[in-house]
Design an enzyme around this catalytic site. Structure first.
Site, PDB file in Angstrom:
ATOM      1  N   ARG A 102     -12.553   5.461   3.120  1.00  0.00           N
ATOM      2  CA  ARG A 102     -13.488   6.509   3.504  1.00  0.00           C
ATOM      3  C   ARG A 102     -14.926   6.048   3.309  1.00  0.00           C
ATOM      4  O   ARG A 102     -15.206   5.090   2.581  1.00  0.00           O
ATOM      5  CB  ARG A 102     -13.244   7.785   2.680  1.00  0.00           C
ATOM      6  CG  ARG A 102     -11.856   8.381   2.851  1.00  0.00           C
ATOM      7  CD  ARG A 102     -11.683   9.592   1.940  1.00  0.00           C
ATOM      8  NE  ARG A 102     -10.342  10.169   2.027  1.00  0.00           N
ATOM      9  CZ  ARG A 102      -9.284   9.748   1.329  1.00  0.00           C
ATOM     10  NH1 ARG A 102      -9.420   8.744   0.466  1.00  0.00           N
ATOM     11  NH2 ARG A 102      -8.115  10.321   1.477  1.00  0.00           N
ATOM     12  N   LYS A 146     -11.633  10.942  -3.576  1.00  0.00           N
ATOM     13  CA  LYS A 146     -11.015  12.204  -3.175  1.00  0.00           C
ATOM     14  C   LYS A 146      -9.696  12.454  -3.888  1.00  0.00           C
ATOM     15  O   LYS A 146      -9.398  13.584  -4.287  1.00  0.00           O
ATOM     16  CB  LYS A 146     -10.790  12.216  -1.658  1.00  0.00           C
ATOM     17  CG  LYS A 146     -10.223  13.528  -1.138  1.00  0.00           C
ATOM     18  CD  LYS A 146     -10.129  13.526   0.373  1.00  0.00           C
ATOM     19  CE  LYS A 146      -9.589  14.850   0.891  1.00  0.00           C
ATOM     20  NZ  LYS A 146      -9.484  14.876   2.368  1.00  0.00           N
ATOM     21  N   ARG A 177     -11.328   5.024  10.012  1.00  0.00           N
ATOM     22  CA  ARG A 177     -10.136   5.081   9.159  1.00  0.00           C
ATOM     23  C   ARG A 177      -8.874   5.224  10.022  1.00  0.00           C
ATOM     24  O   ARG A 177      -7.855   4.594   9.756  1.00  0.00           O
ATOM     25  CB  ARG A 177     -10.276   6.250   8.192  1.00  0.00           C
ATOM     26  CG  ARG A 177      -9.230   6.357   7.107  1.00  0.00           C
ATOM     27  CD  ARG A 177      -9.753   7.279   6.008  1.00  0.00           C
ATOM     28  NE  ARG A 177      -8.725   7.840   5.153  1.00  0.00           N
ATOM     29  CZ  ARG A 177      -8.166   7.205   4.123  1.00  0.00           C
ATOM     30  NH1 ARG A 177      -8.542   5.979   3.832  1.00  0.00           N
ATOM     31  NH2 ARG A 177      -7.254   7.801   3.382  1.00  0.00           N
ATOM     32  N   HIS A 235      -2.435   7.094   1.115  1.00  0.00           N
ATOM     33  CA  HIS A 235      -1.800   8.389   1.318  1.00  0.00           C
ATOM     34  C   HIS A 235      -0.516   8.504   0.507  1.00  0.00           C
ATOM     35  O   HIS A 235       0.265   7.546   0.427  1.00  0.00           O
ATOM     36  CB  HIS A 235      -1.452   8.596   2.804  1.00  0.00           C
ATOM     37  CG  HIS A 235      -2.634   8.844   3.666  1.00  0.00           C
ATOM     38  ND1 HIS A 235      -2.685   8.510   5.008  1.00  0.00           N
ATOM     39  CD2 HIS A 235      -3.854   9.387   3.390  1.00  0.00           C
ATOM     40  CE1 HIS A 235      -3.845   8.839   5.512  1.00  0.00           C
ATOM     41  NE2 HIS A 235      -4.577   9.367   4.547  1.00  0.00           N
ATOM     42  N   TYR A 267      -3.264  10.064  11.168  1.00  0.00           N
ATOM     43  CA  TYR A 267      -4.302   9.058  11.412  1.00  0.00           C
ATOM     44  C   TYR A 267      -3.872   8.052  12.477  1.00  0.00           C
ATOM     45  O   TYR A 267      -4.709   7.509  13.192  1.00  0.00           O
ATOM     46  CB  TYR A 267      -4.650   8.335  10.108  1.00  0.00           C
ATOM     47  CG  TYR A 267      -5.620   9.095   9.238  1.00  0.00           C
ATOM     48  CD1 TYR A 267      -6.979   8.837   9.295  1.00  0.00           C
ATOM     49  CD2 TYR A 267      -5.184  10.094   8.374  1.00  0.00           C
ATOM     50  CE1 TYR A 267      -7.885   9.532   8.508  1.00  0.00           C
ATOM     51  CE2 TYR A 267      -6.077  10.802   7.583  1.00  0.00           C
ATOM     52  CZ  TYR A 267      -7.425  10.527   7.662  1.00  0.00           C
ATOM     53  OH  TYR A 267      -8.315  11.232   6.898  1.00  0.00           O
ATOM     54  N   HIS A 316     -15.998   8.369  10.002  1.00  0.00           N
ATOM     55  CA  HIS A 316     -14.666   8.549   9.418  1.00  0.00           C
ATOM     56  C   HIS A 316     -13.557   8.116  10.376  1.00  0.00           C
ATOM     57  O   HIS A 316     -12.462   7.769   9.927  1.00  0.00           O
ATOM     58  CB  HIS A 316     -14.466  10.015   9.028  1.00  0.00           C
ATOM     59  CG  HIS A 316     -13.198  10.267   8.270  1.00  0.00           C
ATOM     60  ND1 HIS A 316     -13.060   9.922   6.943  1.00  0.00           N
ATOM     61  CD2 HIS A 316     -12.008  10.815   8.651  1.00  0.00           C
ATOM     62  CE1 HIS A 316     -11.842  10.252   6.530  1.00  0.00           C
ATOM     63  NE2 HIS A 316     -11.193  10.797   7.551  1.00  0.00           N
TER      64      HIS A 316
END
Length: 360
Positions: free
Chosen positions: A210, A233, A319, A339, A348, A316
């Site tokens: 990110r 995050k 990504r 993830h 994604y 973003h």
């Protein structure tokens, strides 16, 4: 019922007023405990205000004081203060706590003076529906999730008996932001005027991290042939081999890291190479600066290619492109992106129709 003995850390507070410091953000919150019923009332982080309210409650006077609030019921505002302490103990990242805190402030402004037991499903549905109609479906879903958890915790704490959020419907989110393709990424890269923007784009594409992680990468994070990343995050800890090579973009992580070193002494991989306004050479890039300059390069590239965006890809989106490119070359995109769920990685990897599907 006499108040319990004061701890050493509460000697400077009036009777029945207590403090608790959130160890993650260092903020101290104050709580008043009714000496008769034992019920607690959150008073926020303003010490002076908390002392005034507690003093007034102790003497049973003053208009709109805590004493009156105790008689009026269970204000939602008091539960907001209690809930802040609950989420502070969940081990969330500081950025998550800040975001949740701002959302709680909104709910406090809206429902603060209401008795928590009087907030109806219709009121909640109207509030969430208004956001959805204003094309803020994602925020509507986030506020619904927060409200539902707040009421669930309130039920567990005995503040109320029902959760008015449960029967409401979550707003439908229509994903509209366009994906980046490799061709467009290369065109944007060619339009990047600052060396640090090129390095940031290279790091974003080959590591799949990110914007926040890219901005905060340090040279000391390279340990034993690996770039160590702690995702802000989620707190996920990654060790990405510096030998990773992304053939599609002709990028090698070790080489990209080495190219981040220039004539300016800096701890940061992505840094200012000259003074810009108040930013000095060697300082890290602000997130808004990364986004703004990427968007400017993107728009220049789109104009040359004759592309008209309806919802242009942001920084973003690299990504997502990274996930697709690394998957195509046989790497574990889920591990690279950090993830916990393969379903999130699949989101994604979805090109949303931006790329051709090759059928052999």
């Amino acid at each position: 019922m006499a108040p319990r003995p004061r701890s050493a850390g509460s000697k400077d507070l009036p009777p029945n007023l207590y403090r608790k410091t959130d160890q993650r953000n260092g903020v101290t919150y104050y709580t008043y405990r009714d000496p008769i019923t034992g019920r607690s009332f959150g008073l926020g982080s303003d010490k002076a205000k908390a002392v005034r309210e507690a003093t007034a409650a102790n003497h049973h006077f003053s208009e709109k004081t805590l004493a009156q609030r105790m008689q009026s019921g269970r204000p939602f505002r008091d539960w907001c203060a209690e809930y802040r302490l609950i989420i502070a103990d969940r081990g969330n990242a500081a950025s998550t706590l800040r975001n949740v805190g701002m959302r709680i402030n909104r709910l406090d402004d809206l429902f603060g003076d209401r008795d928590i037991r009087d907030i109806s499903t219709r009121e909640v549905a109207d509030y969430l529906g208004a956001m959805a109609k204003a094309k803020k479906a994602q925020m509507s879903r986030a506020m619904r999730s927060l409200l539902s958890d707040m009421f669930a915790e309130a039920i567990a704490a005995g503040w109320t008996d029902a959760n008015p959020v449960q029967v409401t419907k979550a707003a439908r989110v229509k994903v509209s932001r366009q994906r980046l393709t490799l061709d467009l990424w290369q065109a944007i890269y060619a339009e990047a005027q600052q060396p640090w923007l090129k390095r940031a784009m290279e790091l974003a594409l080959i590591t799949g991290q990110r914007r926040n992680e890219i901005a905060n990468m340090l040279f000391r994070d390279v340990v034993d042939g690996h770039l160590q990343v702690i995702q802000s995050k989620t707190g996920q800890r990654l060790r990405i081999s510096t030998d990773i090579r992304l053939q599609a973009a002709d990028l090698h992580l070790g080489t990209v890291i080495q190219s981040c070193r220039d004539k300016v002494l800096s701890r940061h991989l992505v840094h200012h190479s000259k003074q810009v306004s108040r930013a000095m050479p060697g300082q890290l890039l602000m997130l808004d600066t990364l986004s703004k300059n990427f968007a400017e390069a993107r728009d220049r590239a789109a104009e040359k290619l004759g592309i008209v965006f309806t919802n242009p890809p942001t920084f973003h989106e690299m990504r997502s492109l990274a996930a697709r490119l690394h998957t195509a070359e046989g790497r574990n995109a889920q591990a690279l992106l950090g993830h916990k769920s393969s379903k999130m990685t699949d989101i994604y990897r979805d090109s949303r129709g931006a790329e051709w599907i090759e059928v052999a």
